[in-house]
Design a protein around this motif. Structure first.
Motif, PDB file in Angstrom:
ATOM      1  N   LYS A 174      -8.294  -4.408   5.005  1.00  0.00           N
ATOM      2  CA  LYS A 174      -9.151  -2.940   5.057  1.00  0.00           C
ATOM      3  C   LYS A 174      -7.485  -2.609   6.406  1.00  0.00           C
ATOM      4  O   LYS A 174      -7.787  -0.857   5.745  1.00  0.00           O
ATOM      5  N   LEU A 175      -7.123  -3.324   6.915  1.00  0.00           N
ATOM      6  CA  LEU A 175      -5.840  -2.593   7.468  1.00  0.00           C
ATOM      7  C   LEU A 175      -5.180  -2.249   6.793  1.00  0.00           C
ATOM      8  O   LEU A 175      -4.636  -1.195   7.129  1.00  0.00           O
ATOM      9  N   LEU A 176      -4.363  -3.205   5.974  1.00  0.00           N
ATOM     10  CA  LEU A 176      -3.359  -2.855   5.595  1.00  0.00           C
ATOM     11  C   LEU A 176      -3.581  -1.795   4.747  1.00  0.00           C
ATOM     12  O   LEU A 176      -3.102  -0.816   3.210  1.00  0.00           O
ATOM     13  N   MET A 177      -4.984  -1.301   4.042  1.00  0.00           N
ATOM     14  CA  MET A 177      -4.870  -0.372   2.932  1.00  0.00           C
ATOM     15  C   MET A 177      -4.961   1.235   3.947  1.00  0.00           C
ATOM     16  O   MET A 177      -4.596   1.788   3.534  1.00  0.00           O
ATOM     17  N   THR A 178      -4.414   1.268   4.996  1.00  0.00           N
ATOM     18  CA  THR A 178      -4.588   2.374   5.993  1.00  0.00           C
ATOM     19  C   THR A 178      -3.249   2.465   5.352  1.00  0.00           C
ATOM     20  O   THR A 178      -2.709   3.495   5.534  1.00  0.00           O
ATOM     21  N   HIS A 179      -2.373   1.663   5.331  1.00  0.00           N
ATOM     22  CA  HIS A 179      -0.862   1.766   4.926  1.00  0.00           C
ATOM     23  C   HIS A 179      -0.908   2.887   3.793  1.00  0.00           C
ATOM     24  O   HIS A 179      -1.466   2.699   2.455  1.00  0.00           O
ATOM     25  N   PRO A 180       0.233   4.196   3.562  1.00  0.00           N
ATOM     26  CA  PRO A 180       0.453   4.675   2.508  1.00  0.00           C
ATOM     27  C   PRO A 180       1.252   3.768   0.916  1.00  0.00           C
ATOM     28  O   PRO A 180       1.678   3.344   2.030  1.00  0.00           O
ATOM     29  N   GLY A 181       0.846   4.314   0.722  1.00  0.00           N
ATOM     30  CA  GLY A 181       0.524   3.186  -0.766  1.00  0.00           C
ATOM     31  C   GLY A 181       0.602   2.599  -1.365  1.00  0.00           C
ATOM     32  O   GLY A 181       0.536   1.844  -2.002  1.00  0.00           O
ATOM     33  N   VAL A 182      -0.396   1.678  -0.396  1.00  0.00           N
ATOM     34  CA  VAL A 182      -1.307   0.409  -0.318  1.00  0.00           C
ATOM     35  C   VAL A 182      -2.934   0.287  -0.496  1.00  0.00           C
ATOM     36  O   VAL A 182      -3.266   0.742  -0.020  1.00  0.00           O
ATOM     37  N   GLY A 183      -2.926   0.022  -1.865  1.00  0.00           N
ATOM     38  CA  GLY A 183      -4.188   0.203  -2.071  1.00  0.00           C
ATOM     39  C   GLY A 183      -5.382  -0.929  -2.558  1.00  0.00           C
ATOM     40  O   GLY A 183      -4.275  -2.361  -1.484  1.00  0.00           O
ATOM     41  N   PRO A 184      -6.630  -1.366  -2.597  1.00  0.00           N
ATOM     42  CA  PRO A 184      -6.634  -2.736  -2.545  1.00  0.00           C
ATOM     43  C   PRO A 184      -6.547  -3.942  -3.245  1.00  0.00           C
ATOM     44  O   PRO A 184      -6.734  -4.619  -2.689  1.00  0.00           O
ATOM     45  N   VAL A 185      -5.443  -3.891  -4.431  1.00  0.00           N
ATOM     46  CA  VAL A 185      -5.520  -4.706  -4.802  1.00  0.00           C
ATOM     47  C   VAL A 185      -4.042  -5.413  -3.885  1.00  0.00           C
ATOM     48  O   VAL A 185      -4.101  -6.641  -3.948  1.00  0.00           O
ATOM     49  N   THR A 186      -3.060  -4.220  -3.674  1.00  0.00           N
ATOM     50  CA  THR A 186      -2.193  -4.756  -2.862  1.00  0.00           C
ATOM     51  C   THR A 186      -2.007  -6.244  -1.475  1.00  0.00           C
ATOM     52  O   THR A 186      -1.890  -6.623  -1.332  1.00  0.00           O
ATOM     53  N   ALA A 187      -3.706  -4.816  -1.037  1.00  0.00           N
ATOM     54  CA  ALA A 187      -3.408  -5.537   0.218  1.00  0.00           C
ATOM     55  C   ALA A 187      -4.588  -6.630   0.297  1.00  0.00           C
ATOM     56  O   ALA A 187      -4.613  -7.992   1.472  1.00  0.00           O
ATOM     57  N   LEU A 188      -5.650  -6.658  -0.424  1.00  0.00           N
ATOM     58  CA  LEU A 188      -6.367  -8.208  -0.793  1.00  0.00           C
ATOM     59  C   LEU A 188      -4.696  -9.504  -1.324  1.00  0.00           C
ATOM     60  O   LEU A 188      -6.141 -10.473  -0.779  1.00  0.00           O
ATOM     61  N   ALA A 189      -4.024  -8.832  -2.309  1.00  0.00           N
ATOM     62  CA  ALA A 189      -3.387  -9.989  -2.633  1.00  0.00           C
ATOM     63  C   ALA A 189      -2.511 -10.241  -1.078  1.00  0.00           C
ATOM     64  O   ALA A 189      -1.988 -11.048  -1.106  1.00  0.00           O
ATOM     65  N   THR A 190      -1.709  -9.399  -0.449  1.00  0.00           N
ATOM     66  CA  THR A 190      -1.190  -9.476   0.765  1.00  0.00           C
ATOM     67  C   THR A 190      -2.470 -10.542   2.516  1.00  0.00           C
ATOM     68  O   THR A 190      -1.474 -11.146   2.290  1.00  0.00           O
ATOM     69  N   ASP A 191      -2.827 -10.058   1.550  1.00  0.00           N
ATOM     70  CA  ASP A 191      -4.251 -10.824   2.350  1.00  0.00           C
ATOM     71  C   ASP A 191      -4.458 -11.843   2.362  1.00  0.00           C
ATOM     72  O   ASP A 191      -3.809 -12.864   3.183  1.00  0.00           O
ATOM     73  N   VAL A 192      -4.450 -12.477   0.845  1.00  0.00           N
ATOM     74  CA  VAL A 192      -5.707 -13.699   0.492  1.00  0.00           C
ATOM     75  C   VAL A 192      -3.862 -14.383   0.680  1.00  0.00           C
ATOM     76  O   VAL A 192      -3.839 -15.954   0.798  1.00  0.00           O
ATOM     77  N   PHE A 193      -2.630 -13.989  -0.146  1.00  0.00           N
ATOM     78  CA  PHE A 193      -1.417 -15.064   0.049  1.00  0.00           C
ATOM     79  C   PHE A 193      -0.927 -15.424   0.866  1.00  0.00           C
ATOM     80  O   PHE A 193      -0.004 -16.313   1.126  1.00  0.00           O
ATOM     81  N   LEU A 194      -0.288 -14.221   2.216  1.00  0.00           N
ATOM     82  CA  LEU A 194       0.102 -14.532   2.988  1.00  0.00           C
ATOM     83  C   LEU A 194      -0.784 -15.827   3.993  1.00  0.00           C
ATOM     84  O   LEU A 194       0.034 -16.943   4.764  1.00  0.00           O
ATOM     85  N   GLY A 195      -2.183 -15.429   3.930  1.00  0.00           N
ATOM     86  CA  GLY A 195      -3.396 -16.340   4.601  1.00  0.00           C
ATOM     87  C   GLY A 195      -2.972 -16.138   6.662  1.00  0.00           C
ATOM     88  O   GLY A 195      -2.920 -14.646   6.579  1.00  0.00           O
ATOM     89  N   ALA A 196      -2.721 -17.254   7.470  1.00  0.00           N
ATOM     90  CA  ALA A 196      -2.720 -16.859   8.460  1.00  0.00           C
ATOM     91  C   ALA A 196      -1.572 -16.005   8.994  1.00  0.00           C
ATOM     92  O   ALA A 196      -0.661 -16.916   9.059  1.00  0.00           O
ATOM     93  N   PRO A 197      -1.173 -15.274   9.448  1.00  0.00           N
ATOM     94  CA  PRO A 197      -0.198 -14.859   9.222  1.00  0.00           C
ATOM     95  C   PRO A 197       0.793 -15.360  10.971  1.00  0.00           C
ATOM     96  O   PRO A 197       1.777 -14.953  10.604  1.00  0.00           O
TER      97      PRO A 197
END
Length: 171
Positions: free
Chosen positions: A23-46
């Motif tokens: 949800k936080l990542l989707m606030t960035h312009p150009g980042v939609g649900p697919v990119t936000a979800l994939a980034t959150d899942v693949f990066l794991g604990a930042p």
């Protein structure tokens, strides 16, 4: 077929809205649900990444290196990480440079210096570091921009870029 695509899109959007990081990542312009979800899942604990360089290295967006005899030669992307995440960041960067003025300035500078392909990858790399910072600090895009403006006023590094210490060679 369109009904199935719409159904899958709705499922991805629902999953992204259930994850606080996405949800936080989707606030960035150009980042939609697919990119936000994939980034959150693949990066794991930042917190497991020391800095932005470690993140882009994990994803495989750093140049490969051929060095010998004290001479450093950099090649193409190492591509050691997740190819899907690299693809999504590159696609999101194309849209983000249209909506984010600072990223657009960076992209245009790289476009003049290096050409289209390298500029797109450089913007994607910068976008990935920004997304990691947003996840690490649990902030939305507005707070990210505010912090970036504060750092620029105080003489610090630009938003999304790590502060650089003074090396012995510069003294």
């Amino acid at each position: 077929m369109n009904e199935q695509i719409d159904e899958r899109d709705k499922g991805v959007n629902d999953q992204a809205l259930q994850r606080p990081g996405a949800k936080l990542l989707m606030t960035h312009p150009g980042v939609g649900p697919v990119t936000a979800l994939a980034t959150d899942v693949f990066l794991g604990a930042p917190a497991r990444f020391e800095d932005g360089k470690a993140v882009v290295s994990y994803v495989g967006m750093i140049p490969s290196e051929y060095s010998s005899g004290g001479q450093q030669r950099l090649g193409g992307l190492s591509k050691q990480g997740n190819p899907f995440l690299r693809f999504l960041w590159c696609e999101a960067a194309v849209h983000a440079v249209r909506r984010d003025p600072e990223l657009q300035r960076f992209y245009r500078r790289k476009l003049a210096q290096k050409g289209l392909g390298k500029a797109r990858v450089a913007a994607a790399r910068k976008l990935g570091i920004r997304l990691w910072i947003m996840l690490r600090d649990q902030i939305d895009y507005q707070e990210f921009c505010r912090r970036g403006q504060m750092r620029q006023k105080n003489g610090g590094a630009c938003a999304g870029m790590p502060e650089v210490g003074h090396s012995p060679a510069m003294q």
